[in-house]
Design a protein around this motif. Structure first.
Motif, PDB file in Angstrom:
ATOM      1  N   PRO A  24       1.628   7.276  -7.084  1.00  0.00           N
ATOM      2  CA  PRO A  24       0.244   7.036  -7.159  1.00  0.00           C
ATOM      3  C   PRO A  24      -0.194   6.603  -8.561  1.00  0.00           C
ATOM      4  O   PRO A  24      -1.191   6.247  -8.883  1.00  0.00           O
ATOM      5  CB  PRO A  24      -0.480   8.637  -6.982  1.00  0.00           C
ATOM      6  CG  PRO A  24       0.666   9.350  -7.142  1.00  0.00           C
ATOM      7  CD  PRO A  24       1.804   8.495  -6.765  1.00  0.00           C
ATOM      8  N   GLY A  25       0.796   6.469  -9.608  1.00  0.00           N
ATOM      9  CA  GLY A  25       0.606   6.169 -11.077  1.00  0.00           C
ATOM     10  C   GLY A  25       0.225   4.661 -11.065  1.00  0.00           C
ATOM     11  O   GLY A  25      -0.436   4.104 -10.432  1.00  0.00           O
ATOM     12  N   GLU A  26       0.992   4.085 -12.129  1.00  0.00           N
ATOM     13  CA  GLU A  26       1.062   2.727 -12.448  1.00  0.00           C
ATOM     14  C   GLU A  26       1.620   1.904 -11.304  1.00  0.00           C
ATOM     15  O   GLU A  26       2.773   1.962 -10.847  1.00  0.00           O
ATOM     16  CB  GLU A  26       1.676   2.527 -13.779  1.00  0.00           C
ATOM     17  CG  GLU A  26       1.458   1.128 -14.256  1.00  0.00           C
ATOM     18  CD  GLU A  26       2.301   0.930 -15.674  1.00  0.00           C
ATOM     19  OE1 GLU A  26       2.353  -0.112 -16.266  1.00  0.00           O
ATOM     20  OE2 GLU A  26       2.864   1.914 -16.170  1.00  0.00           O
ATOM     21  N   ASP A  27       1.099   0.962 -10.888  1.00  0.00           N
ATOM     22  CA  ASP A  27       1.757  -0.120  -9.910  1.00  0.00           C
ATOM     23  C   ASP A  27       2.806  -1.003 -10.517  1.00  0.00           C
ATOM     24  O   ASP A  27       2.578  -1.445 -11.733  1.00  0.00           O
ATOM     25  CB  ASP A  27       0.680  -0.988  -9.529  1.00  0.00           C
ATOM     26  CG  ASP A  27      -0.468  -0.581  -8.714  1.00  0.00           C
ATOM     27  OD1 ASP A  27       0.077   0.586  -8.206  1.00  0.00           O
ATOM     28  OD2 ASP A  27      -1.624  -0.847  -8.421  1.00  0.00           O
ATOM     29  N   PRO A  28       3.794  -1.217 -10.013  1.00  0.00           N
ATOM     30  CA  PRO A  28       4.707  -1.985 -10.466  1.00  0.00           C
ATOM     31  C   PRO A  28       4.258  -3.540 -10.812  1.00  0.00           C
ATOM     32  O   PRO A  28       3.346  -3.915 -10.121  1.00  0.00           O
ATOM     33  CB  PRO A  28       5.838  -2.235  -9.273  1.00  0.00           C
ATOM     34  CG  PRO A  28       5.673  -1.190  -8.335  1.00  0.00           C
ATOM     35  CD  PRO A  28       4.191  -0.892  -8.394  1.00  0.00           C
ATOM     36  N   PRO A  29       4.985  -4.028 -11.911  1.00  0.00           N
ATOM     37  CA  PRO A  29       4.260  -5.428 -12.390  1.00  0.00           C
ATOM     38  C   PRO A  29       4.274  -6.486 -11.189  1.00  0.00           C
ATOM     39  O   PRO A  29       3.513  -7.323 -11.164  1.00  0.00           O
ATOM     40  CB  PRO A  29       5.156  -5.876 -13.473  1.00  0.00           C
ATOM     41  CG  PRO A  29       5.837  -4.453 -13.972  1.00  0.00           C
ATOM     42  CD  PRO A  29       5.990  -3.548 -12.636  1.00  0.00           C
ATOM     43  N   CYS A  30       5.118  -6.428 -10.095  1.00  0.00           N
ATOM     44  CA  CYS A  30       5.277  -7.425  -9.098  1.00  0.00           C
ATOM     45  C   CYS A  30       4.013  -7.352  -8.309  1.00  0.00           C
ATOM     46  O   CYS A  30       3.819  -8.191  -7.574  1.00  0.00           O
ATOM     47  CB  CYS A  30       6.609  -7.191  -8.184  1.00  0.00           C
ATOM     48  SG  CYS A  30       6.601  -5.530  -7.427  1.00  0.00           S
ATOM     49  N   PHE A  31       3.114  -6.112  -8.350  1.00  0.00           N
ATOM     50  CA  PHE A  31       1.972  -6.310  -7.715  1.00  0.00           C
ATOM     51  C   PHE A  31       0.808  -7.341  -8.197  1.00  0.00           C
ATOM     52  O   PHE A  31       0.124  -7.803  -7.564  1.00  0.00           O
ATOM     53  CB  PHE A  31       1.355  -4.785  -7.547  1.00  0.00           C
ATOM     54  CG  PHE A  31       1.828  -3.863  -6.751  1.00  0.00           C
ATOM     55  CD1 PHE A  31       2.972  -4.259  -5.972  1.00  0.00           C
ATOM     56  CD2 PHE A  31       1.033  -2.607  -6.382  1.00  0.00           C
ATOM     57  CE1 PHE A  31       3.716  -3.349  -5.203  1.00  0.00           C
ATOM     58  CE2 PHE A  31       1.577  -1.766  -5.456  1.00  0.00           C
ATOM     59  CZ  PHE A  31       2.880  -2.065  -5.050  1.00  0.00           C
ATOM     60  N   ARG A  71       0.681  -1.273   0.082  1.00  0.00           N
ATOM     61  CA  ARG A  71       0.009   0.173   0.037  1.00  0.00           C
ATOM     62  C   ARG A  71       0.926   1.174   0.157  1.00  0.00           C
ATOM     63  O   ARG A  71       0.611   2.168  -0.677  1.00  0.00           O
ATOM     64  CB  ARG A  71      -0.756   0.038   1.131  1.00  0.00           C
ATOM     65  CG  ARG A  71      -1.878  -1.414   1.020  1.00  0.00           C
ATOM     66  CD  ARG A  71      -2.754  -1.632   2.434  1.00  0.00           C
ATOM     67  NE  ARG A  71      -3.704  -2.459   2.436  1.00  0.00           N
ATOM     68  CZ  ARG A  71      -4.475  -2.711   3.658  1.00  0.00           C
ATOM     69  NH1 ARG A  71      -4.155  -2.193   4.738  1.00  0.00           N
ATOM     70  NH2 ARG A  71      -5.376  -3.946   3.279  1.00  0.00           N
ATOM     71  N   LEU A  72       2.016   1.049   0.647  1.00  0.00           N
ATOM     72  CA  LEU A  72       2.967   2.312   0.807  1.00  0.00           C
ATOM     73  C   LEU A  72       3.196   2.844  -0.689  1.00  0.00           C
ATOM     74  O   LEU A  72       3.349   3.832  -0.927  1.00  0.00           O
ATOM     75  CB  LEU A  72       4.180   1.865   1.626  1.00  0.00           C
ATOM     76  CG  LEU A  72       5.037   2.980   1.783  1.00  0.00           C
ATOM     77  CD1 LEU A  72       4.848   4.350   2.491  1.00  0.00           C
ATOM     78  CD2 LEU A  72       6.256   2.513   2.490  1.00  0.00           C
ATOM     79  N   ILE A  73       3.638   1.689  -1.770  1.00  0.00           N
ATOM     80  CA  ILE A  73       4.055   2.140  -3.001  1.00  0.00           C
ATOM     81  C   ILE A  73       3.005   2.995  -3.820  1.00  0.00           C
ATOM     82  O   ILE A  73       3.277   3.924  -4.487  1.00  0.00           O
ATOM     83  CB  ILE A  73       4.221   0.812  -3.896  1.00  0.00           C
ATOM     84  CG1 ILE A  73       5.281   0.157  -3.330  1.00  0.00           C
ATOM     85  CG2 ILE A  73       4.696   1.367  -5.201  1.00  0.00           C
ATOM     86  CD1 ILE A  73       6.626   0.943  -3.318  1.00  0.00           C
ATOM     87  N   THR A  74       1.498   2.760  -3.329  1.00  0.00           N
ATOM     88  CA  THR A  74       0.522   3.523  -3.943  1.00  0.00           C
ATOM     89  C   THR A  74       0.449   4.715  -3.548  1.00  0.00           C
ATOM     90  O   THR A  74       0.111   5.583  -4.283  1.00  0.00           O
ATOM     91  CB  THR A  74      -0.769   2.835  -3.786  1.00  0.00           C
ATOM     92  OG1 THR A  74      -1.061   2.720  -2.512  1.00  0.00           O
ATOM     93  CG2 THR A  74      -0.558   1.260  -4.321  1.00  0.00           C
ATOM     94  N   VAL A  75       0.953   5.032  -2.257  1.00  0.00           N
ATOM     95  CA  VAL A  75       0.833   6.237  -1.609  1.00  0.00           C
ATOM     96  C   VAL A  75       2.160   7.178  -2.415  1.00  0.00           C
ATOM     97  O   VAL A  75       2.017   8.312  -2.554  1.00  0.00           O
ATOM     98  CB  VAL A  75       1.162   6.421  -0.179  1.00  0.00           C
ATOM     99  CG1 VAL A  75       1.061   7.751   0.298  1.00  0.00           C
ATOM    100  CG2 VAL A  75      -0.172   5.678   0.335  1.00  0.00           C
TER     101      VAL A  75
END
Length: 452
Positions: free
Chosen positions: A389-396, A382-386
Motif C-alpha cells: 500500500p505504500g509507494e508504487d513501483p516506478p514501472c507503474f 491493482r494487486l500491487i497496491t493491495v
C-alpha cells in the motif's frame, strides 16, 4: 688278396663286422630321416604387435616353406608375391595358415571384397586365431565397416595380453565405429526413418557407453520422433555422464518440466543459473512449477490451464496472496452471477477489491469469461497496491496502480513491470498468469522499488 679273417670277440665266436655294418646302416637312416625332418621343420614365428600378424601364430607345424616365403614378402611390402605364396601353401595343405596369410595380403592390396569373403569362410571354420581375427578386423575396418572391425579386434584381445599396438588399433576402430554409426543414425533421423535411426544410435551407445554425446543424440532422435518420454530418459543419461554440458542440461531441464519432474528441473536450472544469469528465469519457472505441483487440485488445474477464466484467476490470487484474503473491503460492488458458485468467495473478494471489473448496469462479473490480457494487466497493477500500500513501483508510471487505464496503457505498464513479455497472447493461460503473479509477489516484496 688274402681271405678276410673273423676276429672273435667272445668265447661264442661272434664276428664284429656284421654288427658294424648294421650300425652304419642305422646311422645313415637316422641322418636321412633327420635331413627330411629339417627341411619341413617349423620356422621361428615373428610375434608382431600390429597388423599384419604372422599367420602361423597359435598354429602347430610343420609348415611348408611357402608360408615362410609369403610372410617374408608381407614384411618386405610385397603383398602380390605373398598372395601367390600363401595360395601355394593352401594348395599344399596349409589351409588355415595359408588362408590367414591370403586375407592379410588381400587387405594390403585393397581387395576388401575378397578378404571379407575369405573371412566369412575362415571364421565359420571355428579356428579363430588372433592373427585371423585381426586380419578380418582390418578387412572390415578398412573396408568401411569399422564397427564390425572393432568387435573382431575386441574378440582377438580377449585371448592375448601385452599387445599395446593391437589395443591402440582397436581403440581407433572404436572411435571410427562410434562416429560412423552416429552419422548413419542422424541421416536416418533426417529421413524420418525412426527404427533405423534408433537401431544405429543404440549400436553407437554399445560401442561407446561412456559417451554423453551419443546419449544426447539418442535424445535428439527421440525428440524429433515425438517421443518426449524417451527423449527425457536419454538426455537424463547424457546429463549423468556429463553434468557440465550446458546444452544437455538445458534440454533435460526443459523436458523435466514437460514430464512434471519438477524437482529435477529445479536442480538443473538452479545449477545453470549459478554460472549463467541467462538461466535465472528458467530457474524461477522451475521453482514455481515445483510449488504448483504441490497445490490443491483446483488451483493446480487453474495454474496449468491453457484457457484461464476470470474466476480461476481470482482463485489463484486468493491462494497465492494471503493479503487479499485479509484485506479490508470498503466497496459494496457485488457480482450477481457469482453468488451461488463454489468459488464465490475468491471471485467476490477480487471484485470488491477492484481487481476485477463488474458491469455497472447488470452487476455481472462474467466469472466464466476468459481473462483477457488487458483485464489481467489491470488486475496485477491493482494487486500491487493491495499487497504494497505504500509507494508504487516506478514501472507503474505517473498514473499509479488504481488509476483508470485504457487497455493499451494497462498492457504497456504490465510489460514495463515484467509481468508479460511483449507480444503476449490476448487471452491468458494459467502458466503465464501464474508466472505474472509470482513476479508480482517479488515486486511487492522488494525493499526498494524496482525500476524494470
Amino acid at each position: 688278396m688274402g681271405r678276410l679273417r673273423t676276429i672273435p670277440i667272445s668265447s661264442t665266436g661272434v664276428s664284429i663286422v656284421p654288427l658294424l655294418a648294421l650300425f652304419v646302416l642305422l646311422f645313415a637312416a637316422v641322418c636321412l630321416f633327420s635331413a627330411a625332418g629339417c627341411a619341413s621343420a617349423p620356422q621361428p614365428l615373428t610375434r608382431r604387435d600390429r597388423f599384419p600378424l604372422d599367420p602361423r601364430e597359435e598354429l602347430s607345424g610343420p609348415f611348408p616353406d611357402g608360408l615362410g616365403r609369403g610372410w617374408a614378402a608381407l614384411l618386405e611390402g610385397d603383398p602380390k608375391t605373398a598372395a601367390r605364396e600363401f595360395q601355394a601353401a593352401r594348395d599344399g595343405g596349409a589351409q588355415v595358415a595359408g588362408g590367414i596369410g591370403g586375407i592379410e595380403a588381400a587387405v594390403l592390396l585393397g581387395d576388401f571384397d575378397s578378404a571379407l569373403g575369405s573371412c566369412r569362410e575362415s571364421l565359420d571354420s571355428g579356428e579363430a586365431t588372433v592373427a585371423l581375427l585381426v586380419a578380418c578386423g582390418e578387412a572390415n575396418g578398412r573396408g568401411g565397416k569399422p564397427a564390425e572391425g572393432y568387435h573382431l579386434y575386441r574378440q582377438a584381445l580377449v585371448g592375448t595380453s601385452d599387445r599395446p599396438g593391437l589395443k591402440e588399433r582397436a581403440e581407433e576402430l572404436r572411435v571410427s565405429a562410434r562416429d560412423s554409426l552416429a552419422a548413419r543414425a542422424r541421416v536416418a533421423s533426417e529421413d524420418q526413418q525412426w527404427a533405423e535411426a534408433r537401431e544405429r544410435i543404440a549400436e553407437a551407445i554399445l560401442v561407446a557407453p561412456e559417451s554423453a554425446s551419443m546419449r544426447a543424440l539418442a535424445g535428439e532422435i527421440e525428440d524429433a520422433a515425438g517421443d518426449s518420454a524417451n527423449a527425457f530418459r536419454r538426455y537424463h543419461e547424457a546429463f549423468d555422464l556429463e553434468p557440465g554440458n550446458v546444452i544437455v542440461a538445458e534440454r533435460l531441464g526443459t523436458l523435466a518440466l514437460e514430464q512434471n519432474d519438477h524437482g529435477l528441473a529445479v536442480t538443473v536450472f538452479d545449477g545453470l543459473a549459478k554460472t549463467d544469469p541467462r538461466f535465472r528465469p528458467k530457474s524461477e519457472e522451475a521453482r514455481l512449477a515445483f510449488r504448483v505441483a504441490n497445490w490443491p487440485a483446483q488451483e493446480r488445474e487453474a495454474a496449468r490451464s491453457a484457457r484461464l477464466t476470470r474466476a480461476s484467476a481470482a482463485s489463484l490470487v486468493w491462494w497465492m496472496f494471503p493479503e487479499v484474503r485479509e484485506a479490508r473491503v470498503s466497496s459494496g460492488i457485488i457480482a450477481s452471477d457469482a453468488v451461488s458458485r463454489r468459488d464465490a468467495r475468491a471471485f467476490t473478494r477480487a471484485v470488491a477489491l477492484g481487481l476485477l471489473d463488474v458491469d455497472r448496469e447488470t452487476h455481472r462479473g462474467s466469472p466464466d469469461g476468459v481473462l483477457t490480457l488487458a483485464s489481467g494487466s489491470r488486475l496485477l497493477l491493482r494487486l500491487i497496491t493491495v499487497v504494497r500500500p505504500g509507494e508504487d513501483p516506478p514501472c507503474f508510471g505517473k498514473s499509479g496502480g488504481r488509476a483508470a487505464r485504457t487497455a493499451s496503457e494497462a498492457i504497456h505498464a504490465a510489460e514495463s513491470c515484467g509481468f508479460w513479455k511483449e507480444g503476449e497472447s490476448p487471452t491468458l493461460g494459467g502458466p503465464a498468469f501464474t508466472r505474472a503473479l509470482d513476479r508480482a509477489r517479488a515486486l511487492a516484496s522488494s525493499p526498494e522499488p524496482a525500476g524494470e
